[in-house]
Write an enzyme that holds these catalytic residues in place. Structure first.
Site, PDB file in Angstrom:
ATOM      1  N   ASN A   9       0.873  -1.179   0.000  1.00 32.04           N
ATOM      2  CA  ASN A   9       0.000   0.000   0.000  1.00 32.04           C
ATOM      3  C   ASN A   9       0.909   1.228   0.000  1.00 32.04           C
ATOM      4  OD1 ASN A   9      -1.796   2.051   0.508  1.00 32.04           O
ATOM      5  ND2 ASN A   9      -2.267   1.421   2.618  1.00 32.04           N
ATOM      6  N   TRP A  10       1.039   1.816  -1.166  1.00 32.48           N
ATOM      7  CA  TRP A  10       1.980   2.938  -1.298  1.00 32.48           C
ATOM      8  C   TRP A  10       1.437   4.229  -0.689  1.00 32.48           C
ATOM      9  CZ3 TRP A  10       3.785   2.216  -7.125  1.00 32.48           C
ATOM     10  CH2 TRP A  10       4.536   1.027  -7.203  1.00 32.48           C
ATOM     11  N   LYS A  11       0.173   4.253  -0.354  1.00 32.69           N
ATOM     12  CA  LYS A  11      -0.467   5.453   0.202  1.00 32.69           C
ATOM     13  C   LYS A  11      -0.216   6.667  -0.714  1.00 32.69           C
ATOM     14  CE  LYS A  11       0.078   3.436   4.730  1.00 32.69           C
ATOM     15  NZ  LYS A  11      -0.007   3.606   6.173  1.00 32.69           N
ATOM     16  N   HIS A  95      -9.438   0.856   4.960  1.00 33.75           N
ATOM     17  CA  HIS A  95      -8.159   1.086   5.631  1.00 33.75           C
ATOM     18  C   HIS A  95      -8.400   2.026   6.811  1.00 33.75           C
ATOM     19  CE1 HIS A  95      -4.114   2.495   6.444  1.00 33.75           C
ATOM     20  NE2 HIS A  95      -3.682   1.413   5.817  1.00 33.75           N
ATOM     21  N   GLU A  97      -6.899   4.496   7.870  1.00 32.39           N
ATOM     22  CA  GLU A  97      -6.761   5.924   7.566  1.00 32.39           C
ATOM     23  C   GLU A  97      -8.036   6.467   6.913  1.00 32.39           C
ATOM     24  OE1 GLU A  97      -3.000   5.601   5.482  1.00 32.39           O
ATOM     25  OE2 GLU A  97      -2.084   5.029   7.383  1.00 32.39           O
ATOM     26  N   GLU A 167      -5.285  -5.221  10.677  1.00 29.73           N
ATOM     27  CA  GLU A 167      -4.299  -4.153  10.856  1.00 29.73           C
ATOM     28  C   GLU A 167      -4.592  -3.412  12.158  1.00 29.73           C
ATOM     29  OE1 GLU A 167      -2.371  -2.992   6.926  1.00 29.73           O
ATOM     30  OE2 GLU A 167      -4.130  -1.725   7.150  1.00 29.73           O
ATOM     31  N   GLY A 173       2.320   2.206  10.696  1.00 32.33           N
ATOM     32  CA  GLY A 173       3.220   3.344  10.518  1.00 32.33           C
ATOM     33  C   GLY A 173       3.908   3.787  11.796  1.00 32.33           C
ATOM     34  N   SER A 212       3.446  -2.177  10.397  1.00 34.21           N
ATOM     35  CA  SER A 212       4.901  -2.126  10.566  1.00 34.21           C
ATOM     36  C   SER A 212       5.600  -3.439  10.255  1.00 34.21           C
ATOM     37  CB  SER A 212       5.257  -1.627  11.976  1.00 34.21           C
ATOM     38  OG  SER A 212       4.768  -0.322  12.182  1.00 34.21           O
ATOM     39  N   GLY A 233       2.778  -1.144   4.312  1.00 35.67           N
ATOM     40  CA  GLY A 233       2.812   0.286   4.005  1.00 35.67           C
ATOM     41  C   GLY A 233       4.223   0.759   3.723  1.00 35.67           C
ATOM     42  N   GLY A 234       4.840   1.372   4.706  1.00 32.93           N
ATOM     43  CA  GLY A 234       6.152   1.998   4.530  1.00 32.93           C
ATOM     44  C   GLY A 234       7.194   1.120   3.855  1.00 32.93           C
TER      45      GLY A 234
HETATM   46  C1  PEP Z   1      -0.797   0.047   6.059  1.00 32.77           C
HETATM   47  O1  PEP Z   1      -0.912   1.228   5.832  1.00 32.77           O
HETATM   48  O2  PEP Z   1      -1.663  -0.743   5.642  1.00 32.77           O
HETATM   49  C2  PEP Z   1       0.347  -0.404   6.832  1.00 32.77           C
HETATM   50  C3  PEP Z   1       0.337  -1.611   7.296  1.00 32.77           C
HETATM   51  O3  PEP Z   1       1.382   0.508   7.011  1.00 32.77           O
HETATM   52  P1  PEP Z   1       2.834   0.225   7.661  1.00 32.77           P
HETATM   53  O4  PEP Z   1       3.330  -1.077   7.078  1.00 32.77           O
HETATM   54  O5  PEP Z   1       3.645   1.391   7.277  1.00 32.77           O
HETATM   55  O6  PEP Z   1       2.596   0.095   9.135  1.00 32.77           O
END
Ligand code: PEP
Length: 250
Positions: A9-11, A95, A97, A167, A173, A212, A233-234
């Site tokens: 997930n590049w956001k 998600h 967010e 999640e 994040g 994470s 994500g990151g």
């Molecule tokens: C996400 O946004 O779905 C996520 C899991 O982010 P991160 O891996 O950065 O925690």
């Protein structure tokens, strides 16, 4: 036997230049990923270019969100028909967010799940509790409520056409990952809930962990029996890191 899935997930990150380099890196190493399915979810403006670059490769692509409306006067929204037009295989729905920053309710998320599925794509349904909820001991109630809204809308059998991502909001994040045991406990709970509706669906549906995940912790998370890969994500923005995670899944 469930095929593991690792979805990036590049956001709201990237430019044409950085995304081209990221795809080059992923494609250079994807041959070492033998048994897992891999997908990336770029921001909307890059979907066409990403799709063209990945067509014919083992990497699928998807979107980070979709409108629950079919079409019309919804300025700034993107419909499932449009996403299907660009051959998206997956669409992330619910998600955290989107839920927290944009006020998406369980009902809106359920409507999006239905739309995505009806359009012939696989919704990746995100569920998970906040830190406050975990500390209050209501993790299971929260996840059950989020899942129930979707099951009530589409029926349990339809869940088989999607993917679930657990999640925990406190792990997204933050660099603070759920332990494999904490994650497994909730994954088993989710599978158990589905088993109460339909044993085959519960057995077949993939439940990803997100929060994470890094190259360094992916293998121990994915070793758990009910963790079928990750939503990343990151770490999905760094090709080598993402590939390490993909290899850990299979
Ligand atoms: C996400 O946004 O779905 C996520 C899991 O982010 P991160 O891996 O950065 O925690």
């Amino acid at each position: 036997m469930r095929t593991p899935l690792v979805a990036g997930n590049w956001k709201m990150n990237g430019t044409r230049e950085t995304i081209a380099a990221l795809l080059d890196g992923i494609l250079a190493g994807i041959g070492d990923v033998k048994a897992a399915e891999v997908a990336v979810c770029p921001p909307y403006p890059y979907l066409a270019e990403v799709g063209q670059r990945l067509a014919g490769s083992p990497v699928a692509w998807g979107a980070q969100n979709a409108s629950q409306e079919e079409k019309g006067a919804f300025t700034g929204e993107v419909s499932v028909t449009m996403l299907k037009d660009f051959d998206c295989r997956y669409v992330i729905v619910g998600h955290s967010e989107r839920r927290t920053l944009y006020g998406e309710t369980d009902e809106v998320v359920a409507a999006k799940f239905a739309r995505v599925r009806d359009a012939g794509m696989a919704p990746i349904l995100c569920v998970g509790e906040t830190l406050e909820e975990r500390e209050a001991g209501v993790t299971e109630q929260v996840v059950e409520r989020q899942l129930k809204a979707v099951v009530d809308k589409v029926g349990a059998a339809a869940i088989a056409d999607g993917v679930i991502a657990y999640e925990p909001v406190w792990a997204i994040g933050t660099g603070r990952t759920a332990t494999p045991e904490q994650a497994q406990e909730v994954h088993a709970f989710i599978r158990g809930l589905l088993a109460g509706h339909d044993g085959a669906v519960a057995e077949g549906v993939r439940i990803l962990y997100g929060g994470s995940v890094k190259g360094a912790n992916a293998a121990e998370l994915f070793a758990k029996p009910d963790i079928d890969g990750g939503l990343i994500g990151g770490a999905s923005l760094v090709a080598d890191e993402f590939l390490t995670i993909c290899r850990a899944a299979g």
